[in-house]
Design an enzyme around this catalytic site. Structure first.
Site, PDB file in Angstrom:
ATOM      1  N   HIS A 326       0.845  -1.191   0.000  1.00 18.11           N
ATOM      2  CA  HIS A 326       0.000   0.000   0.000  1.00 18.11           C
ATOM      3  C   HIS A 326       0.880   1.241   0.000  1.00 18.11           C
ATOM      4  O   HIS A 326       2.009   1.209   0.491  1.00 18.11           O
ATOM      5  CB  HIS A 326      -0.931  -0.010   1.220  1.00 18.11           C
ATOM      6  CG  HIS A 326      -1.980   1.057   1.190  1.00 18.11           C
ATOM      7  ND1 HIS A 326      -1.791   2.302   1.758  1.00 18.11           N
ATOM      8  CD2 HIS A 326      -3.226   1.069   0.641  1.00 18.11           C
ATOM      9  CE1 HIS A 326      -2.888   3.034   1.554  1.00 18.11           C
ATOM     10  NE2 HIS A 326      -3.761   2.310   0.888  1.00 18.11           N
ATOM     11  N   ASP A 387      -8.031  -4.841  -0.366  1.00 19.97           N
ATOM     12  CA  ASP A 387      -8.495  -5.553  -1.557  1.00 19.97           C
ATOM     13  C   ASP A 387      -8.222  -7.055  -1.484  1.00 19.97           C
ATOM     14  O   ASP A 387      -8.874  -7.835  -2.184  1.00 19.97           O
ATOM     15  CB  ASP A 387      -7.814  -4.985  -2.806  1.00 19.97           C
ATOM     16  CG  ASP A 387      -8.257  -3.568  -3.107  1.00 19.97           C
ATOM     17  OD1 ASP A 387      -9.453  -3.280  -2.959  1.00 19.97           O
ATOM     18  OD2 ASP A 387      -7.403  -2.742  -3.475  1.00 19.97           O
TER      19      ASP A 387
END
Length: 451
Positions: A326, A387
């Site tokens: 991320h 996700d």
């Protein structure tokens, strides 16, 4: 044939006219992607709405990885979620109130606000007709076009006063679930030949339950399905002003444009595969891994196949393990951790614990593989992002992949509206206008007869 050749000829010119050497970005100190050299975001604004924490900057300027935190109006999202879960109630409505107003509602305020959202959820006749007439194969595209259509039926579409911005925000937030559910049902009917079901929202249901009811019908979902979807909506509602779609909403809002144009722009941004569409890439990858890895409990077999992905030998051959890493979070993504907690409960209810255990082991081995690969160049720590688990959760709930990214929009519309209101209420408002340096050469104009 001639037109085809002309298009090809013009597209070939892009090879040269759009090529910019990478070293020029360093030479002119260009912050590509609005990222600093240490991959942190370039500071371009101030906000009181949300905060994303994944590292601490030490006195020497270096970054220290920390457990991820996501704050909504200064409140830790974990506290927000766990409190609602302990009281066995949905929390998305409370989250909407918090993000829009800046403070937590009391019982009476929450009850009245939840009722207002329910009353505002039903679509006007003209909006329903618009959805039915908007042909297409992508729900996000239909959502964006429907939002733009709503401008036509708003009596004060261009009014940017605080009262009108709040009215429009509540109306859009409330209507997104119905728009998405109806758009999918129309798509399913026209593209797949399935029966068309248009269910009206129920006045006593939460937003999460109403969405499941409009998508699937009565009796086709469980209480746990509702609670998990509610959690997913809470954790996707806001993520600071720097994420691409929220920044898009703020950039367009800074021009003074109408709410519908700004939100439609946000939808267009979120639709991209590098942003809201990332969960679909994760889903494709996980399905591929589940088919190719024979023993789901064998860490060595998993490690070997992940190395082949990183080596660009298999799957999409891009060398990426989707759902890992991320831009801000390092040690952990709090959204992924919260979703993982509920994913385990849901897997137990649905009899899919074997898949959950495989996903859990896959997460551990993927982090190990990526960190080892990255350590040759950087010491950045990585974690699974939200996700990684969202697609698995939506699949267990029984939702089709066509609504995965629209679900993200159904949640993030809250953050978009909160940031739009903040952007338009600065005392010293300015249009957001960054700079690009032109590095092209000066050329003389050649008359047509001499070319």
């Amino acid at each position: 044939m001639k037109e085809k050749f002309l298009v090809y000829k013009l597209s070939e010119t892009i090879k040269n006219t759009s090529k910019i050497e990478s070293q020029l970005f360093e030479q002119f100190n260009v912050k590509r992607g609005l990222r600093n050299a240490d991959h942190t975001g370039v500071l371009v604004g101030l906000t009181k709405i949300g905060d994303v924490l994944g590292y601490e900057r030490l006195d020497d300027g270096s970054l220290k990885p920390i457990a991820g935190k996501l704050l909504y109006r200064g409140i830790d999202i974990e506290e927000l979620v766990h409190n609602a879960q302990q009281e066995r109630r949905t929390g998305f409505e409370e989250t909407i109130y918090l993000l829009l107003s800046g403070y937590l509602p009391d019982k009476e305020e929450l009850r009245d606000f939840s009722r207002l959202l329910c009353e505002s959820m039903a679509l006007e006749k003209q909006t329903k007709i618009a959805i039915m007439e908007l042909e297409g194969h992508d729900v996000m595209n239909i959502l964006a076009r429907t939002v733009l259509e709503m401008y036509t039926y708003d009596p004060e579409p261009d009014d940017t006063s605080r009262d009108n911005l709040m009215r429009q925000s509540i109306d859009l937030i409330a209507k997104f679930p119905a728009i998405i559910a109806y758009a999918y049902n129309m798509l399913s009917h026209s593209a797949k030949g399935k029966s068309l079901h248009i269910r009206h929202p129920h006045e006593d249901f939460s937003i999460a339950e109403n969405f499941l009811y409009m998508m699937k019908g009565s009796g086709r979902y469980t209480e746990l399905d509702v609670r998990v979807l509610d959690l997913a909506m809470i954790i996707h509602a806001e993520h600071g002003g720097g994420n691409n779609s929220t920044f898009t909403v703020r950039v367009t809002s800074s021009t003074g444009t109408d709410t519908y144009s700004s939100i439609a722009a946000g939808i267009g941004s979120l639709k991209g595969p590098l942003h809201g569409g990332a969960n679909l890439q994760v889903g494709k990858m996980l399905k591929h891994l589940a088919q190719e890895i024979k023993n789901w409990t064998d860490a060595d077999e998993i490690d070997a196949y992940l190395q082949r992905i990183l080596n660009k030998e298999v799957f999409d051959k891009k060398g990426l393990i989707y759902g890992i890493g991320h831009a801000v979070y390092t040690v952990s993504d709090p959204r992924a951790m919260l979703l993982k907690e509920m994913a385990h409960q849901l897997a137990q209810e649905k009899g899919r614990e074997e898949e959950y255990n495989f996903l859990n082991l896959l997460e551990q081995r993927a982090i190990h593989a990526v960190v080892n690969r990255k350590n040759a160049r950087t010491k950045k720590q990585v974690c699974a992002n939200v996700d990684f688990y969202s697609g698995f959760v939506y699949d267990m709930i029984g939702l089709p992949k066509e609504v995965y990214t629209p679900l993200f929009a159904m949640s993030r519309i809250v953050g978009w509206c909160a940031h739009r209101i903040e952007e338009l209420n600065f005392d010293d408002r300015r249009i957001i206008r960054p700079a690009y340096k032109n590095i092209g050469e000066l050329k003389p104009f050649i008359p047509l007869k001499d070319r």
